[in-house]
Design an enzyme around this catalytic site. Sequence first.
Site, PDB file in Angstrom:
ATOM      1  N   MET A  75       0.835  -1.203   0.000  1.00 54.06           N
ATOM      2  CA  MET A  75       0.000   0.000   0.000  1.00 54.06           C
ATOM      3  C   MET A  75       0.869   1.252   0.000  1.00 54.06           C
ATOM      4  O   MET A  75       0.553   2.237  -0.658  1.00 54.06           O
ATOM      5  CB  MET A  75      -0.930   0.005   1.219  1.00 54.06           C
ATOM      6  CG  MET A  75      -2.066  -0.994   1.116  1.00 54.06           C
ATOM      7  SD  MET A  75      -3.095  -0.752  -0.355  1.00 54.06           S
ATOM      8  CE  MET A  75      -3.869   0.807   0.029  1.00 54.06           C
ATOM      9  N   ALA A  78       2.090   1.734  -3.516  1.00 51.28           N
ATOM     10  CA  ALA A  78       0.969   2.194  -4.342  1.00 51.28           C
ATOM     11  C   ALA A  78       0.703   3.675  -4.081  1.00 51.28           C
ATOM     12  O   ALA A  78       0.451   4.450  -5.008  1.00 51.28           O
ATOM     13  CB  ALA A  78      -0.273   1.361  -4.067  1.00 51.28           C
ATOM     14  N   HIS A  79       0.796   4.089  -2.825  1.00 57.92           N
ATOM     15  CA  HIS A  79       0.612   5.496  -2.470  1.00 57.92           C
ATOM     16  C   HIS A  79       1.720   6.349  -3.092  1.00 57.92           C
ATOM     17  O   HIS A  79       1.447   7.447  -3.611  1.00 57.92           O
ATOM     18  CB  HIS A  79       0.593   5.655  -0.951  1.00 57.92           C
ATOM     19  CG  HIS A  79       0.389   7.060  -0.490  1.00 57.92           C
ATOM     20  ND1 HIS A  79      -0.721   7.813  -0.816  1.00 57.92           N
ATOM     21  CD2 HIS A  79       1.171   7.852   0.282  1.00 57.92           C
ATOM     22  CE1 HIS A  79      -0.614   9.013  -0.267  1.00 57.92           C
ATOM     23  NE2 HIS A  79       0.528   9.056   0.403  1.00 57.92           N
ATOM     24  N   ALA A  80       2.942   5.854  -3.066  1.00 53.95           N
ATOM     25  CA  ALA A  80       4.066   6.575  -3.667  1.00 53.95           C
ATOM     26  C   ALA A  80       3.830   6.780  -5.159  1.00 53.95           C
ATOM     27  O   ALA A  80       4.047   7.873  -5.696  1.00 53.95           O
ATOM     28  CB  ALA A  80       5.373   5.822  -3.430  1.00 53.95           C
ATOM     29  N   GLN A  83       1.200   9.475  -5.638  1.00 52.16           N
ATOM     30  CA  GLN A  83       1.730  10.814  -5.382  1.00 52.16           C
ATOM     31  C   GLN A  83       2.574  11.309  -6.556  1.00 52.16           C
ATOM     32  O   GLN A  83       2.473  12.469  -6.951  1.00 52.16           O
ATOM     33  CB  GLN A  83       2.564  10.823  -4.092  1.00 52.16           C
ATOM     34  CG  GLN A  83       1.754  10.634  -2.846  1.00 52.16           C
ATOM     35  CD  GLN A  83       0.766  11.760  -2.648  1.00 52.16           C
ATOM     36  OE1 GLN A  83       1.129  12.922  -2.609  1.00 52.16           O
ATOM     37  NE2 GLN A  83      -0.499  11.425  -2.537  1.00 52.16           N
TER      38      GLN A  83
END
Length: 111
Positions: A75, A78-80, A83
């Site tokens: 996760m 995936a967030h990186a 962004q």
Amino acid sequence: MVNVEQIAGIAMTVITYSGVAKSCYVEAMRKIKSGNKEEFEAEMKKGDENFVLAHHAHLEILNREMTTAEPQITMLLAHAEDQLMSAETIKTIVIEMESIIEEVRGKNKDE
């Protein structure tokens, strides 16, 4: 074997620099709205510098995945990715907004 701590550290680097880049691009839009072209350009440059740092960290993750042949999506990673892509999208929008604002200003001067 994939080192999750290292991947997490790199992902946090991507998130950090991407977040700073996004903030700079949004601030650049505020600067051009107020008519400050110099500060607009400075914020865009600062945003680009941070985006490049995020991109380099992102490439490091990709290279590690390629060399270990053990893809691992978390996760955090995936967030990186999210962004990084949103920073690029915001930059594109700000560049377009800048040209629209400059065009409207030019037309208003002619009237």
